[in-house]
Scaffold this motif. Structure first.
Motif, PDB file in Angstrom:
ATOM      1  N   VAL A 135     -34.774  70.726  99.204  1.00  0.00           N
ATOM      2  CA  VAL A 135     -35.393  71.751 100.048  1.00  0.00           C
ATOM      3  C   VAL A 135     -34.864  73.098  99.588  1.00  0.00           C
ATOM      4  CG1 VAL A 135     -35.670  72.650 102.390  1.00  0.00           C
ATOM      5  CG2 VAL A 135     -35.583  70.177 102.019  1.00  0.00           C
ATOM      6  N   MET A 136     -35.774  74.062  99.470  1.00  0.00           N
ATOM      7  CA  MET A 136     -35.387  75.436  99.141  1.00  0.00           C
ATOM      8  C   MET A 136     -35.910  76.349 100.246  1.00  0.00           C
ATOM      9  SD  MET A 136     -36.106  75.563  95.035  1.00  0.00           S
ATOM     10  CE  MET A 136     -35.240  77.111  94.796  1.00  0.00           C
ATOM     11  N   LEU A 137     -35.050  77.255 100.696  1.00  0.00           N
ATOM     12  CA  LEU A 137     -35.406  78.204 101.741  1.00  0.00           C
ATOM     13  C   LEU A 137     -35.180  79.606 101.200  1.00  0.00           C
ATOM     14  CD1 LEU A 137     -33.295  75.830 103.141  1.00  0.00           C
ATOM     15  CD2 LEU A 137     -34.756  76.543 105.001  1.00  0.00           C
ATOM     16  N   PHE A 138     -36.108  80.488 101.470  1.00  0.00           N
ATOM     17  CA  PHE A 138     -36.026  81.863 100.982  1.00  0.00           C
ATOM     18  C   PHE A 138     -36.116  82.826 102.164  1.00  0.00           C
ATOM     19  CE2 PHE A 138     -37.943  79.158  97.816  1.00  0.00           C
ATOM     20  CZ  PHE A 138     -37.302  79.510  96.641  1.00  0.00           C
ATOM     21  N   GLY A 168     -24.898  72.936 100.971  1.00  0.00           N
ATOM     22  CA  GLY A 168     -26.057  73.668 100.454  1.00  0.00           C
ATOM     23  C   GLY A 168     -25.553  74.735  99.502  1.00  0.00           C
ATOM     24  N   PHE A 169     -26.453  75.233  98.672  1.00  0.00           N
ATOM     25  CA  PHE A 169     -26.080  76.259  97.697  1.00  0.00           C
ATOM     26  C   PHE A 169     -26.797  77.553  98.028  1.00  0.00           C
ATOM     27  CE2 PHE A 169     -25.152  72.234  95.852  1.00  0.00           C
ATOM     28  CZ  PHE A 169     -23.949  72.447  95.202  1.00  0.00           C
ATOM     29  N   LEU A 170     -26.009  78.571  98.356  1.00  0.00           N
ATOM     30  CA  LEU A 170     -26.523  79.884  98.691  1.00  0.00           C
ATOM     31  C   LEU A 170     -26.646  80.689  97.409  1.00  0.00           C
ATOM     32  CD1 LEU A 170     -27.269  82.045 100.837  1.00  0.00           C
ATOM     33  CD2 LEU A 170     -24.822  82.640 100.871  1.00  0.00           C
ATOM     34  N   GLY A 171     -27.871  81.095  97.073  1.00  0.00           N
ATOM     35  CA  GLY A 171     -28.121  81.875  95.876  1.00  0.00           C
ATOM     36  C   GLY A 171     -28.368  83.330  96.220  1.00  0.00           C
ATOM     37  N   LEU A 172     -27.593  84.192  95.607  1.00  0.00           N
ATOM     38  CA  LEU A 172     -27.688  85.642  95.807  1.00  0.00           C
ATOM     39  C   LEU A 172     -27.690  86.313  94.441  1.00  0.00           C
ATOM     40  CD1 LEU A 172     -24.853  85.789  98.495  1.00  0.00           C
ATOM     41  CD2 LEU A 172     -27.309  85.927  98.978  1.00  0.00           C
ATOM     42  N   VAL A 211     -23.152  79.970  95.518  1.00  0.00           N
ATOM     43  CA  VAL A 211     -21.922  79.438  96.091  1.00  0.00           C
ATOM     44  C   VAL A 211     -22.264  78.276  97.034  1.00  0.00           C
ATOM     45  CG1 VAL A 211     -21.916  81.180  97.943  1.00  0.00           C
ATOM     46  CG2 VAL A 211     -19.802  80.075  97.312  1.00  0.00           C
ATOM     47  N   PRO A 212     -21.509  77.165  96.918  1.00  0.00           N
ATOM     48  CA  PRO A 212     -21.730  76.054  97.844  1.00  0.00           C
ATOM     49  C   PRO A 212     -21.127  76.380  99.210  1.00  0.00           C
ATOM     50  CG  PRO A 212     -19.963  75.524  96.312  1.00  0.00           C
ATOM     51  CD  PRO A 212     -20.503  76.866  95.905  1.00  0.00           C
ATOM     52  N   VAL A 213     -21.833  76.010 100.261  1.00  0.00           N
ATOM     53  CA  VAL A 213     -21.341  76.250 101.619  1.00  0.00           C
ATOM     54  C   VAL A 213     -21.683  75.065 102.520  1.00  0.00           C
ATOM     55  CG1 VAL A 213     -21.472  78.782 101.483  1.00  0.00           C
ATOM     56  CG2 VAL A 213     -23.422  77.510 102.352  1.00  0.00           C
ATOM     57  N   THR A 257     -30.488  76.267  98.798  1.00  0.00           N
ATOM     58  CA  THR A 257     -30.990  75.012  98.240  1.00  0.00           C
ATOM     59  C   THR A 257     -30.103  73.849  98.654  1.00  0.00           C
ATOM     60  OG1 THR A 257     -31.840  76.196  96.311  1.00  0.00           O
ATOM     61  CG2 THR A 257     -31.592  73.817  96.105  1.00  0.00           C
ATOM     62  N   VAL A 258     -30.762  72.773  99.054  1.00  0.00           N
ATOM     63  CA  VAL A 258     -30.071  71.537  99.392  1.00  0.00           C
ATOM     64  C   VAL A 258     -30.773  70.431  98.618  1.00  0.00           C
ATOM     65  CG1 VAL A 258     -29.380  69.962 101.241  1.00  0.00           C
ATOM     66  CG2 VAL A 258     -29.589  72.411 101.707  1.00  0.00           C
ATOM     67  N   CYS A 259     -29.992  69.583  97.943  1.00  0.00           N
ATOM     68  CA  CYS A 259     -30.584  68.532  97.120  1.00  0.00           C
ATOM     69  C   CYS A 259     -29.729  67.281  97.197  1.00  0.00           C
ATOM     70  CB  CYS A 259     -30.684  68.995  95.666  1.00  0.00           C
ATOM     71  SG  CYS A 259     -31.490  67.795  94.584  1.00  0.00           S
ATOM     72  N   GLU A 260     -30.392  66.139  97.172  1.00  0.00           N
ATOM     73  CA  GLU A 260     -29.690  64.862  97.128  1.00  0.00           C
ATOM     74  C   GLU A 260     -30.288  63.990  96.042  1.00  0.00           C
ATOM     75  OE1 GLU A 260     -28.382  61.329 100.139  1.00  0.00           O
ATOM     76  OE2 GLU A 260     -30.463  61.990 100.265  1.00  0.00           O
ATOM     77  N   GLU A 261     -29.449  63.581  95.112  1.00  0.00           N
ATOM     78  CA  GLU A 261     -29.861  62.593  94.112  1.00  0.00           C
ATOM     79  C   GLU A 261     -29.687  61.228  94.741  1.00  0.00           C
ATOM     80  OE1 GLU A 261     -27.842  60.468  90.405  1.00  0.00           O
ATOM     81  OE2 GLU A 261     -28.037  62.628  90.112  1.00  0.00           O
ATOM     82  N   GLN A 262     -30.742  60.413  94.715  1.00  0.00           N
ATOM     83  CA  GLN A 262     -30.672  59.087  95.324  1.00  0.00           C
ATOM     84  C   GLN A 262     -30.406  57.993  94.295  1.00  0.00           C
ATOM     85  OE1 GLN A 262     -34.475  59.477  97.130  1.00  0.00           O
ATOM     86  NE2 GLN A 262     -33.663  60.649  98.847  1.00  0.00           N
ATOM     87  N   ALA A 263     -30.981  58.125  93.107  1.00  0.00           N
ATOM     88  CA  ALA A 263     -30.763  57.132  92.052  1.00  0.00           C
ATOM     89  C   ALA A 263     -31.483  57.590  90.792  1.00  0.00           C
ATOM     90  CB  ALA A 263     -31.287  55.758  92.475  1.00  0.00           C
ATOM     91  N   ILE A 264     -31.105  56.980  89.671  1.00  0.00           N
ATOM     92  CA  ILE A 264     -31.836  57.172  88.412  1.00  0.00           C
ATOM     93  C   ILE A 264     -32.819  56.019  88.303  1.00  0.00           C
ATOM     94  CG2 ILE A 264     -31.650  57.311  85.885  1.00  0.00           C
ATOM     95  CD1 ILE A 264     -30.427  59.706  87.430  1.00  0.00           C
ATOM     96  N   MET A 265     -34.028  56.326  87.881  1.00  0.00           N
ATOM     97  CA  MET A 265     -35.058  55.300  87.718  1.00  0.00           C
ATOM     98  C   MET A 265     -35.417  55.196  86.238  1.00  0.00           C
ATOM     99  SD  MET A 265     -37.444  55.907  91.094  1.00  0.00           S
ATOM    100  CE  MET A 265     -37.939  57.577  90.665  1.00  0.00           C
TER     101      MET A 265
END
Length: 183
Positions: free
Chosen positions: A97-100, A27-31, A40-42, A74-82
């Protein structure tokens, strides 16, 4: 959940969101501080509706979080290009998913040990024969001598989006517009 601009992509299925967050590894922690944004990725776990991760007690990330600044995870997964015959309609299948909220250190040694054990179970399942000892968590220092801190982000807001994969539109390397998959 907070409303988003592309509401047609919103995912409100809490079980799907929970499963996604439990399976993803980074996930990516945004500060942000006076020097600007800092992302930063964690590694993390999702447990009980909260994000847990660990890090050094020193450094920019720790300093920003100690001031109680708001955070985004933020956590994101690319599944494919369409693909699409119209270039502007080519898109990505994904889930995000984004969490605040605000990040707090976990002071309770038992809770810190439990979180670190869950991280080991997630990232290296079955590798260690014995459960993690709380004395290890308490005494561990990084190569630079910094104590490891376990942090928790209890989200005030959570948003999730998905653009499901349409297998008929999935891009296959070498495929060209106007040609079938088997041509």
């Amino acid at each position: 959940m907070q409303e988003m601009r592309k509401h047609m992509l919103a995912c409100h299925d809490q079980k799907k969101i929970d499963c996604f967050l439990q399976q993803m590894h980074v996930g990516f922690l945004g500060l942000s501080d006076s020097d600007g944004p800092y992302v930063v990725p964690v590694n993390f776990i999702w447990n009980g509706g909260k994000i847990y991760f660990h890090g050094a007690e020193a450094g920019r990330k720790a300093k920003i979080m100690s001031g109680g600044a708001p955070a985004c995870f933020t956590v994101c997964e690319e599944q494919a290009i369409m693909t699409d015959p119209v270039p502007a309609h080519t898109s990505t299948a994904y889930m995000s998913v984004m969490l605040f909220g605000r990040v707090q250190p976990i002071d309770d040694l038992h809770e810190r040990t439990e979180v670190m054990q869950q991280m080991l179970n997630k990232y290296v399942p079955g590798y260690f024969r014995r459960p993690l000892a709380s004395s290890h968590v308490e005494k561990y220092r990084s190569k630079l001598g910094s104590r490891t801190v376990v942090y928790c982000l209890s989200p005030d807001v959570l948003t999730a989006k998905e653009n499901p994969l349409d297998q008929k539109r999935r891009f296959i390397s070498g495929q060209q517009a106007g040609k079938g998959r088997n041509e």
